[in-house]
Design a protein around this motif. Structure first.
Motif, PDB file in Angstrom:
ATOM      1  N   ILE A 250     -16.162  12.949 -13.149  1.00 48.42           N
ATOM      2  CA  ILE A 250     -16.361  14.269 -12.535  1.00 48.42           C
ATOM      3  C   ILE A 250     -15.319  14.687 -11.503  1.00 48.42           C
TER       4      ILE A 250
ATOM      5  N   ALA B 176     -21.124   9.311  -0.302  1.00 43.42           N
ATOM      6  CA  ALA B 176     -20.594   8.741   0.947  1.00 43.42           C
ATOM      7  C   ALA B 176     -21.492   7.605   1.423  1.00 43.42           C
TER       8      ALA B 176
ATOM      9  N   ASP C 153     -33.296   8.516   3.092  1.00 44.17           N
ATOM     10  CA  ASP C 153     -33.053   9.819   2.456  1.00 44.17           C
ATOM     11  C   ASP C 153     -34.341  10.616   2.398  1.00 44.17           C
TER      12      ASP C 153
ATOM     13  N   LEU D  53     -26.262  14.472  -4.234  1.00 46.99           N
ATOM     14  CA  LEU D  53     -25.904  15.462  -5.254  1.00 46.99           C
ATOM     15  C   LEU D  53     -25.558  14.818  -6.587  1.00 46.99           C
TER      16      LEU D  53
ATOM     17  N   LYS E 125     -22.666  16.596 -17.165  1.00 40.51           N
ATOM     18  CA  LYS E 125     -21.404  16.132 -16.580  1.00 40.51           C
ATOM     19  C   LYS E 125     -21.488  14.652 -16.218  1.00 40.51           C
TER      20      LYS E 125
ATOM     21  N   ASN F 192     -37.338  12.154   6.182  1.00 36.78           N
ATOM     22  CA  ASN F 192     -36.438  13.140   6.754  1.00 36.78           C
ATOM     23  C   ASN F 192     -36.085  12.697   8.174  1.00 36.78           C
ATOM     24  N   VAL F 193     -34.844  12.297   8.370  1.00 38.68           N
ATOM     25  CA  VAL F 193     -34.442  11.833   9.700  1.00 38.68           C
ATOM     26  C   VAL F 193     -34.365  13.038  10.635  1.00 38.68           C
TER      27      VAL F 193
ATOM     28  N   TYR G  10     -26.285  21.513   3.293  1.00 37.15           N
ATOM     29  CA  TYR G  10     -27.336  22.061   2.426  1.00 37.15           C
ATOM     30  C   TYR G  10     -27.821  23.449   2.761  1.00 37.15           C
TER      31      TYR G  10
ATOM     32  N   ASP H  91     -22.246  24.807 -12.938  1.00 32.44           N
ATOM     33  CA  ASP H  91     -23.375  23.965 -13.334  1.00 32.44           C
ATOM     34  C   ASP H  91     -24.619  24.805 -13.604  1.00 32.44           C
TER      35      ASP H  91
ATOM     36  N   ASP I 160     -19.426  15.131   3.183  1.00 26.96           N
ATOM     37  CA  ASP I 160     -19.493  16.584   3.350  1.00 26.96           C
ATOM     38  C   ASP I 160     -19.970  17.005   4.741  1.00 26.96           C
TER      39      ASP I 160
ATOM     40  N   VAL J 239     -16.809  14.562  -4.639  1.00 30.07           N
ATOM     41  CA  VAL J 239     -17.382  13.222  -4.681  1.00 30.07           C
ATOM     42  C   VAL J 239     -16.337  12.178  -4.281  1.00 30.07           C
TER      43      VAL J 239
HETATM   44  P1  FAD Z   1     -24.611  14.466  -0.564  1.00 33.12           P
HETATM   45  O1  FAD Z   1     -24.257  14.066  -1.953  1.00 33.12           O
HETATM   46  O2  FAD Z   1     -24.962  15.885  -0.345  1.00 33.12           O
HETATM   47  O3  FAD Z   1     -25.794  13.532  -0.082  1.00 33.12           O
HETATM   48  C1  FAD Z   1     -26.439  13.743   1.149  1.00 33.12           C
HETATM   49  C2  FAD Z   1     -27.807  13.119   1.139  1.00 33.12           C
HETATM   50  O4  FAD Z   1     -28.343  13.181   2.454  1.00 33.12           O
HETATM   51  C3  FAD Z   1     -28.816  13.818   0.244  1.00 33.12           C
HETATM   52  O5  FAD Z   1     -29.420  12.883  -0.620  1.00 33.12           O
HETATM   53  C4  FAD Z   1     -29.828  14.423   1.222  1.00 33.12           C
HETATM   54  O6  FAD Z   1     -31.145  14.412   0.689  1.00 33.12           O
HETATM   55  C5  FAD Z   1     -29.726  13.477   2.388  1.00 33.12           C
HETATM   56  N1  FAD Z   1     -30.133  14.078   3.667  1.00 33.12           N
HETATM   57  C6  FAD Z   1     -29.683  15.218   4.236  1.00 33.12           C
HETATM   58  N2  FAD Z   1     -30.273  15.405   5.442  1.00 33.12           N
HETATM   59  C7  FAD Z   1     -31.110  14.355   5.630  1.00 33.12           C
HETATM   60  C8  FAD Z   1     -31.997  13.989   6.683  1.00 33.12           C
HETATM   61  N3  FAD Z   1     -32.136  14.737   7.778  1.00 33.12           N
HETATM   62  N4  FAD Z   1     -32.726  12.848   6.542  1.00 33.12           N
HETATM   63  C9  FAD Z   1     -32.608  12.087   5.434  1.00 33.12           C
HETATM   64  N5  FAD Z   1     -31.769  12.395   4.410  1.00 33.12           N
HETATM   65  C10 FAD Z   1     -31.028  13.512   4.515  1.00 33.12           C
HETATM   66  N6  FAD Z   1     -17.818  17.166  -6.670  1.00 33.12           N
HETATM   67  C11 FAD Z   1     -16.984  16.629  -7.588  1.00 33.12           C
HETATM   68  O7  FAD Z   1     -16.108  15.855  -7.220  1.00 33.12           O
HETATM   69  N7  FAD Z   1     -17.101  16.917  -8.917  1.00 33.12           N
HETATM   70  C12 FAD Z   1     -18.089  17.736  -9.378  1.00 33.12           C
HETATM   71  O8  FAD Z   1     -18.165  17.978 -10.581  1.00 33.12           O
HETATM   72  C13 FAD Z   1     -18.999  18.293  -8.446  1.00 33.12           C
HETATM   73  N8  FAD Z   1     -20.028  19.084  -8.865  1.00 33.12           N
HETATM   74  C14 FAD Z   1     -20.908  19.568  -7.937  1.00 33.12           C
HETATM   75  C15 FAD Z   1     -21.978  20.315  -8.381  1.00 33.12           C
HETATM   76  C16 FAD Z   1     -22.902  20.828  -7.481  1.00 33.12           C
HETATM   77  C17 FAD Z   1     -24.075  21.608  -7.984  1.00 33.12           C
HETATM   78  C18 FAD Z   1     -22.719  20.602  -6.086  1.00 33.12           C
HETATM   79  C19 FAD Z   1     -23.696  21.185  -5.101  1.00 33.12           C
HETATM   80  C20 FAD Z   1     -21.650  19.855  -5.644  1.00 33.12           C
HETATM   81  C21 FAD Z   1     -20.739  19.327  -6.561  1.00 33.12           C
HETATM   82  N9  FAD Z   1     -19.668  18.543  -6.143  1.00 33.12           N
HETATM   83  C22 FAD Z   1     -18.815  18.002  -7.074  1.00 33.12           C
HETATM   84  C23 FAD Z   1     -19.489  18.190  -4.705  1.00 33.12           C
HETATM   85  C24 FAD Z   1     -20.079  16.807  -4.404  1.00 33.12           C
HETATM   86  O9  FAD Z   1     -21.321  16.670  -5.044  1.00 33.12           O
HETATM   87  C25 FAD Z   1     -20.208  16.571  -2.900  1.00 33.12           C
HETATM   88  O10 FAD Z   1     -18.947  16.787  -2.304  1.00 33.12           O
HETATM   89  C26 FAD Z   1     -20.654  15.134  -2.590  1.00 33.12           C
HETATM   90  O11 FAD Z   1     -21.867  14.843  -3.236  1.00 33.12           O
HETATM   91  C27 FAD Z   1     -20.809  14.916  -1.085  1.00 33.12           C
HETATM   92  O12 FAD Z   1     -21.323  13.639  -0.859  1.00 33.12           O
HETATM   93  P2  FAD Z   1     -22.126  13.240   0.467  1.00 33.12           P
HETATM   94  O13 FAD Z   1     -22.513  11.820   0.277  1.00 33.12           O
HETATM   95  O14 FAD Z   1     -21.346  13.623   1.646  1.00 33.12           O
HETATM   96  O15 FAD Z   1     -23.432  14.189   0.473  1.00 33.12           O
END
Ligand code: FAD
Ligand code: SF4
Length: 474
Positions: free
Chosen positions: A97, A158, A177, A185, A194, A219-220, A243, A300, A439, A447
């Protein structure tokens, strides 16, 4: 790598074969067919070993691409896997992806000199899938337990990447989480066509088997406070993503007139994960769907709507094809599957009859002359209004950070974009022992960048905790 393969480019580039569009729209499974061993080897051997690894520099993980291509070309997939997995905790996911045209593949010397570049992403996924199939993926077995623990908030790429690295170093790792499933995501955003759910689950399973604890539905900031986390654990990593969905600011938009992109995607992703369909969740079957936006999320949504059996699906985006943020490859996939694109069209109002939306009124935009900065802007064309019939309008306009400081701890410093503030060149937030990655720090990104951050933040947390142990011993 000391190898030279000047004739590699003479081998024809073959992208992974896609299922025909009429077949693939009937399912939420990945649309590409898996390569054969001969096919994978042939594509890997197209690398000419040009000696200047632009591909590696363009990869956010600095993956050692020329070496694992050479090893795959020689048929030594096990060694290729060892090299590929040294720099990445999720090669099979990134290989699927990443927007490779803008990263490794776009920088490939062959691509740059007018030939078709090496299909790096699909070779990477093939190496990793082969490793999983053959049991070469080692379980996580720390050499020694370190006696310190780390809390990770958020189980997206991450958080998972950091959990992998920290657990391997011998820390006790607990991932919190708010969702009922891990993966962020990867699980609830990105659709199965995908990235199939089993590919993500296999990574999570490996972490669980390696001793990482997952505390879900938590939920933290609500169910557990930051103070509690900081007293329970020796360090905390915040990897919560972004989000807060942007919404359409147009006349006629009532509170129930539109659906947020992620609500729409999560409902389908839940079904793909095996949950029973929820009759109250948004669904596109039989409806005329307009998706507003031009990023990955919009792509998507349109492709999910087609698979749900929509009557028609239109993507409305205010800029043109060349200036959209989403991947060109996904636009092509969507077009093949029957999505219609209205480029240079901006929403102006929502039209309704009684309580139901009937159309999106849009106006044509035109590209203006390039400004001093070189970027062409857009401006509305007078008298160009047009209506797109719609009874399901999906907003895919991007995401902002939630109110992190308010939710978690008033001591958390924020940037002017409301992302988490970290020390220059590192991951430390303004709270001692609290780090941040992905993010939540970068704003909506990719990702592969989240994986990079998670891995690097784990290394910084390891240094921090080692220093604390030494201090305590002194
Ligand atoms: P996230 O994946 O957003 O994970 C954060 C987690 O934290 C979530 O599970 C959430 O539930 C949890 N969380 C949040 N707040 C709290 C809280 N207070 N307490 C407990 N848990 C909490 N990138 C690509 O490279 N290729 C792609 O094809 C692609 N497609 C995408 C499609 C969509 C629909 C979206 C929205 C994004 C896409 N992206 C893609 C971007 C990519 O998914 C993100 O950049 C990536 O997932 C960020 O990773 P992260 O670990 O920072 O956060
Ligand atoms: Fe290319 Fe992404 Fe793999 Fe890096 S991680 S080699 S950018 S597909």
């Amino acid at each position: 790598s000391g190898r030279s393969n000047p004739g590699g480019f003479l081998i024809e580039q073959r992208r992974l074969e896609k299922q025909p569009a009429d077949l693939r729209v009937g399912a939420f499974t990945e649309i590409t067919l898996k390569p054969t061993a001969a096919g994978g080897t042939a594509q890997a051997s197209r690398c000419t070993d040009c000696g200047v690894p632009f591909c590696q520099n363009a990869c956010p993980l600095q993956n050692n691409i020329p070496d694992w291509l050479a090893l795959s070309a020689d048929g030594d997939l096990r060694e290729a896997w060892r090299v590929a997995s040294a720099t990445s905790t999720m090669p099979e996911i990134c290989g699927r992806i990443c927007p490779q045209d803008r990263l490794c593949e776009g920088a490939c010397t062959l691509q740059q000199s007018g030939w078709d570049g090496v299909t790096i992403g699909s070779v990477e996924a093939w190496i990793a899938d082969t490793a999983f199939d053959n049991g070469w993926v080692e379980p996580i077995r720390p050499l020694a337990e370190r006696g310190q623990s780390v809390a990770i908030v958020g189980s997206g790429p991450a958080g998972l990447a950091a959990a992998d690295r920290l657990r391997s170093e011998g820390y006790a790792v607990t991932v919190y989480d708010r969702h009922d499933r891990a993966g962020g995501l990867l699980t609830y955003g990105i659709p199965g066509f995908k990235l199939e759910k089993r590919i993500v689950q296999r990574r999570i399973d490996r972490l669980v088997e390696g001793g990482v604890e997952f505390v879900l539905n938590t939920n933290v900031g609500v169910d557990v406070t930051m103070d509690e986390l900081r007293s329970r654990h020796d360090a905390v990593l915040l990897a919560m993503g972004v989000y807060q969905a942007r919404t359409l600011g147009v006349p006629g938009r009532g509170p129930n007139d539109t659906v947020a992109a992620l609500d729409f995607l999560i409902a389908q992703n839940r079904v793909d994960c095996g949950d029973a369909a929820d009759a109250s969740a948004p669904h596109a079957a039989g409806r005329d769907v307009v998706v507003v936006g031009g990023g990955d999320t919009a792509m998507d949504c349109v492709r999910t709507a087609i698979r749900q059996g929509a009557n028609s699906v239109v993507c409305l985006y205010r800029r043109d094809r060349d200036n959209m943020p989403g991947s060109a490859r996904e636009v092509q996939n969507a077009e093949e599957e029957g999505v219609r694109f209205e480029w240079l069209g901006a929403p102006k109002a929502l039209m309704s009859k009684g309580d139901t939306v009937t159309a999106v009124r849009a106006q044509r935009m035109a590209l203006t002359e390039a400004s001093a900065g070189g970027r062409r802007d857009i401006a509305p064309v007078a008298g160009s209004d047009f209506d797109l019939p719609a009874d399901l309008v999906i907003e895919a306009l991007g995401f902002e950070p939630e109110a992190f400081a308010e939710q978690l701890d008033a001591g958390l410093g924020l940037t002017k974009w409301n992302t988490l503030q970290v020390a220059r060149g590192g991951f430390a937030t303004t709270l001692p022992g609290v780090f941040a990655a992905g993010d939540a720090v970068r704003g909506a990104s990719l990702v592969v960048w989240a994986v990079r951050d998670g891995q690097d933040a784990a290394a910084e947390i390891d240094r921090y905790l080692r220093a604390r142990t030494e201090e305590a011993a002194a």
